[in-house]
Design a protein around this motif. Structure first.
Motif, PDB file in Angstrom:
ATOM      1  N   ASP A   5       3.683 -15.374   7.032  1.00  0.00           N
ATOM      2  CA  ASP A   5       2.630 -16.298   7.471  1.00  0.00           C
ATOM      3  C   ASP A   5       1.893 -16.886   6.277  1.00  0.00           C
ATOM      4  OD1 ASP A   5       3.329 -15.783  10.077  1.00  0.00           O
ATOM      5  OD2 ASP A   5       1.705 -14.343  10.427  1.00  0.00           O
ATOM      6  N   SER A   6       1.605 -16.034   5.284  1.00  0.00           N
ATOM      7  CA  SER A   6       0.924 -16.518   4.083  1.00  0.00           C
ATOM      8  C   SER A   6       1.794 -17.505   3.316  1.00  0.00           C
ATOM      9  CB  SER A   6       0.568 -15.322   3.184  1.00  0.00           C
ATOM     10  OG  SER A   6      -0.017 -15.737   1.984  1.00  0.00           O
ATOM     11  N   PHE A   7       3.094 -17.235   3.272  1.00  0.00           N
ATOM     12  CA  PHE A   7       4.059 -18.095   2.590  1.00  0.00           C
ATOM     13  C   PHE A   7       4.107 -19.475   3.237  1.00  0.00           C
ATOM     14  CE2 PHE A   7       8.703 -19.228   2.157  1.00  0.00           C
ATOM     15  CZ  PHE A   7       8.700 -19.446   0.784  1.00  0.00           C
ATOM     16  N   VAL A   8       4.245 -19.506   4.551  1.00  0.00           N
ATOM     17  CA  VAL A   8       4.326 -20.784   5.273  1.00  0.00           C
ATOM     18  C   VAL A   8       2.992 -21.526   5.193  1.00  0.00           C
ATOM     19  CG1 VAL A   8       4.684 -21.850   7.531  1.00  0.00           C
ATOM     20  CG2 VAL A   8       6.134 -19.944   6.800  1.00  0.00           C
ATOM     21  N   ASP A   9       1.892 -20.780   5.311  1.00  0.00           N
ATOM     22  CA  ASP A   9       0.575 -21.410   5.276  1.00  0.00           C
ATOM     23  C   ASP A   9       0.316 -22.110   3.939  1.00  0.00           C
ATOM     24  OD1 ASP A   9      -2.136 -21.793   6.527  1.00  0.00           O
ATOM     25  OD2 ASP A   9      -2.721 -20.691   4.714  1.00  0.00           O
ATOM     26  N   LEU A  67       2.163 -10.113  -1.668  1.00  0.00           N
ATOM     27  CA  LEU A  67       2.353  -9.373  -0.415  1.00  0.00           C
ATOM     28  C   LEU A  67       3.817  -8.992  -0.221  1.00  0.00           C
ATOM     29  CD1 LEU A  67       0.052 -11.517   1.927  1.00  0.00           C
ATOM     30  CD2 LEU A  67      -0.397  -9.187   1.110  1.00  0.00           C
ATOM     31  N   ALA A  68       4.704  -9.925  -0.513  1.00  0.00           N
ATOM     32  CA  ALA A  68       6.135  -9.638  -0.360  1.00  0.00           C
ATOM     33  C   ALA A  68       6.591  -8.584  -1.364  1.00  0.00           C
ATOM     34  CB  ALA A  68       6.945 -10.915  -0.540  1.00  0.00           C
ATOM     35  N   GLY A  69       5.983  -8.583  -2.555  1.00  0.00           N
ATOM     36  CA  GLY A  69       6.337  -7.587  -3.568  1.00  0.00           C
ATOM     37  C   GLY A  69       6.097  -6.167  -3.083  1.00  0.00           C
ATOM     38  N   THR A  70       5.039  -5.974  -2.302  1.00  0.00           N
ATOM     39  CA  THR A  70       4.763  -4.650  -1.740  1.00  0.00           C
ATOM     40  C   THR A  70       5.897  -4.206  -0.822  1.00  0.00           C
ATOM     41  OG1 THR A  70       2.374  -5.042  -1.859  1.00  0.00           O
ATOM     42  CG2 THR A  70       3.132  -3.321  -0.359  1.00  0.00           C
ATOM     43  N   GLN A  71       6.384  -5.124  -0.008  1.00  0.00           N
ATOM     44  CA  GLN A  71       7.492  -4.806   0.900  1.00  0.00           C
ATOM     45  C   GLN A  71       8.788  -4.543   0.130  1.00  0.00           C
ATOM     46  OE1 GLN A  71       6.817  -4.076   3.787  1.00  0.00           O
ATOM     47  NE2 GLN A  71       4.951  -5.179   4.293  1.00  0.00           N
ATOM     48  N   LEU A  72       8.993  -5.286  -0.948  1.00  0.00           N
ATOM     49  CA  LEU A  72      10.187  -5.074  -1.766  1.00  0.00           C
ATOM     50  C   LEU A  72      10.175  -3.684  -2.397  1.00  0.00           C
ATOM     51  CD1 LEU A  72      10.474  -8.577  -3.447  1.00  0.00           C
ATOM     52  CD2 LEU A  72      12.284  -7.457  -2.157  1.00  0.00           C
ATOM     53  N   ARG A  73       9.013  -3.262  -2.873  1.00  0.00           N
ATOM     54  CA  ARG A  73       8.913  -1.927  -3.478  1.00  0.00           C
ATOM     55  C   ARG A  73       9.186  -0.834  -2.451  1.00  0.00           C
ATOM     56  NH1 ARG A  73       4.545  -4.601  -6.023  1.00  0.00           N
ATOM     57  NH2 ARG A  73       4.899  -4.866  -8.274  1.00  0.00           N
ATOM     58  N   ARG A  74       8.877  -1.111  -1.197  1.00  0.00           N
ATOM     59  CA  ARG A  74       9.130  -0.138  -0.132  1.00  0.00           C
ATOM     60  C   ARG A  74      10.554  -0.194   0.376  1.00  0.00           C
ATOM     61  NH1 ARG A  74       3.652  -1.478   3.411  1.00  0.00           N
ATOM     62  NH2 ARG A  74       2.143  -0.468   1.985  1.00  0.00           N
ATOM     63  N   GLY A  75      11.335  -1.160  -0.092  1.00  0.00           N
ATOM     64  CA  GLY A  75      12.710  -1.293   0.361  1.00  0.00           C
ATOM     65  C   GLY A  75      12.841  -1.911   1.736  1.00  0.00           C
ATOM     66  N   ARG A  76      11.818  -2.644   2.189  1.00  0.00           N
ATOM     67  CA  ARG A  76      11.855  -3.235   3.527  1.00  0.00           C
ATOM     68  C   ARG A  76      12.766  -4.458   3.562  1.00  0.00           C
ATOM     69  NH1 ARG A  76       7.298  -2.619   6.728  1.00  0.00           N
ATOM     70  NH2 ARG A  76       8.466  -3.918   8.217  1.00  0.00           N
TER      71      ARG A  76
END
Length: 338
Positions: A242-246, A224-233
């Motif tokens: 939330d998924s990371f902490v869970d 999920l985080a990889g998608t945000q990284l590709r978008r430059g977020r």
């Protein structure tokens, strides 16, 4: 086609008609690929008209790179009306050729790497690329992680982790990618300081199932985080965090509370890291000029930064409340510790 009275030809005539040497005809005959029709009174080989087509077929198969034993199998199967052996043999040759081409591309990129670098750096680069086969093997990287993973880790969990952690070498690499892979190989094969690599808290789970479950859950968060990284977020709270902490809360049977998140970010920040490994992985899998491809390491850093930003302004009273509940201590992420 054969003009002799008996309809047969000599080994020399057959060689001339097929455009090969007498030595080649004799070689194929001795190995049973080219049956003789008879022998002359003087003991010379004689061949029938069908020998010319057979010899041309043998030449074609050999030109494709098939070894003699494979040519023999193909001819036997062809006489039986089957083509499966030929299909398998051709597929095998294509695989071998692909490996050879990849090796040549890696050698070419390595030569360009040495040619284009400053003279003062050539000795170091020669040493680095000389330690890597062409095409390169990922076995040293896999051994590095197998030695780092918790003992008795389930085979399926180990395989899934290695698939994410070990980069596949590009088939047509650029010089920078060859250099990055060579440095990665040197990184994982260098002697470790001390008697063993520092281990993160995740390895202190009871048994092997705890880390395995944690790593599987973290893989989803990293994706999920990889998608945000590709978008430059920029790092920010959301489904990814939330998924990371869970992943940690579920593994350690804790509730996801503000206090838990404060403890988690503190522990993850303190755990040992192998940032250099993930930096080199990104260089290996990313062509020059393109945006860096996400790795488990960069995804972990993005999530940790998001967690740190979210928890930075929390009330310390949450921490005192959480500590009084006796919740398990959060563990380290596999992507950051080593």
């Amino acid at each position: 086609m054969f003009t002799s009275r008996d309809g047969l030809c000599s080994i020399g005539e057959l060689a001339e008609l097929a455009g090969v040497t007498v030595k080649a005809v004799r070689f194929y005959s001795d190995r049973g690929l080219l049956p003789e029709a008879s022998r002359s009174s003087g003991g010379h080989r004689r061949y029938g008209p069908e020998a010319l087509d057979r010899l041309r077929l043998v030449r074609s198969l050999r030109a494709l790179g098939l070894p003699v034993r494979e040519v023999h199998r193909v001819i036997d199967e062809e006489e039986g009306g089957s083509v499966s052996v030929l299909e398998d043999a051709v597929a095998g040759q294509l695989r071998d050729l692909g490996s050879q081409l990849q090796a040549l591309r890696w050698r070419e990129a390595g030569l360009r790497l040495v040619q284009e670098c400053p003279p003062g750096e050539r000795a170091d680069r020669l040493r680095l690329i000389g330690a890597v086969a062409a095409p390169p093997s990922t076995a040293p990287l896999a051994r590095f992680w197998r030695a780092w993973l918790p003992p008795r880790m389930p085979a399926r969990a180990t395989a899934a982790f290695l698939e994410a952690a070990v980069p596949e070498p590009p088939t047509d690499p650029e010089p920078a990618q060859v250099l990055a892979f060579a440095r990665l190989n040197a990184f994982v094969t260098r002697p470790c300081a001390g008697t063993e690599r520092p281990q993160p808290e995740a390895h202190k789970c009871a048994g092997a199932r705890g880390p395995a479950v944690l790593y599987a859950s973290l893989a989803e968060a990293y994706e999920l985080a990889g998608t945000q990284l590709r978008r430059g977020r920029e790092p920010c709270p959301g489904e990814e965090l939330d998924s990371f902490v869970d992943a940690y809360a579920s593994t350690y049977r804790s509730r996801d509370t503000p206090a838990f998140r404060r403890l988690l970010v503190k522990q993850l920040t303190a755990d040992p890291r192998i940032d250099r490994y993930w930096e080199l992985v990104a260089e290996v899998i990313t062509p020059s000029g393109g945006p860096p491809e996400p790795t488990p390491g960069s995804a972990h850093d993005w999530l940790l930064a998001a967690l740190d930003a979210q928890t930075a302004g929390q009330d310390p009273s949450f921490i005192r409340s959480h500590e009084s509940t006796g919740c398990p201590r959060p563990a380290s992420a596999p992507a950051s510790g080593a």
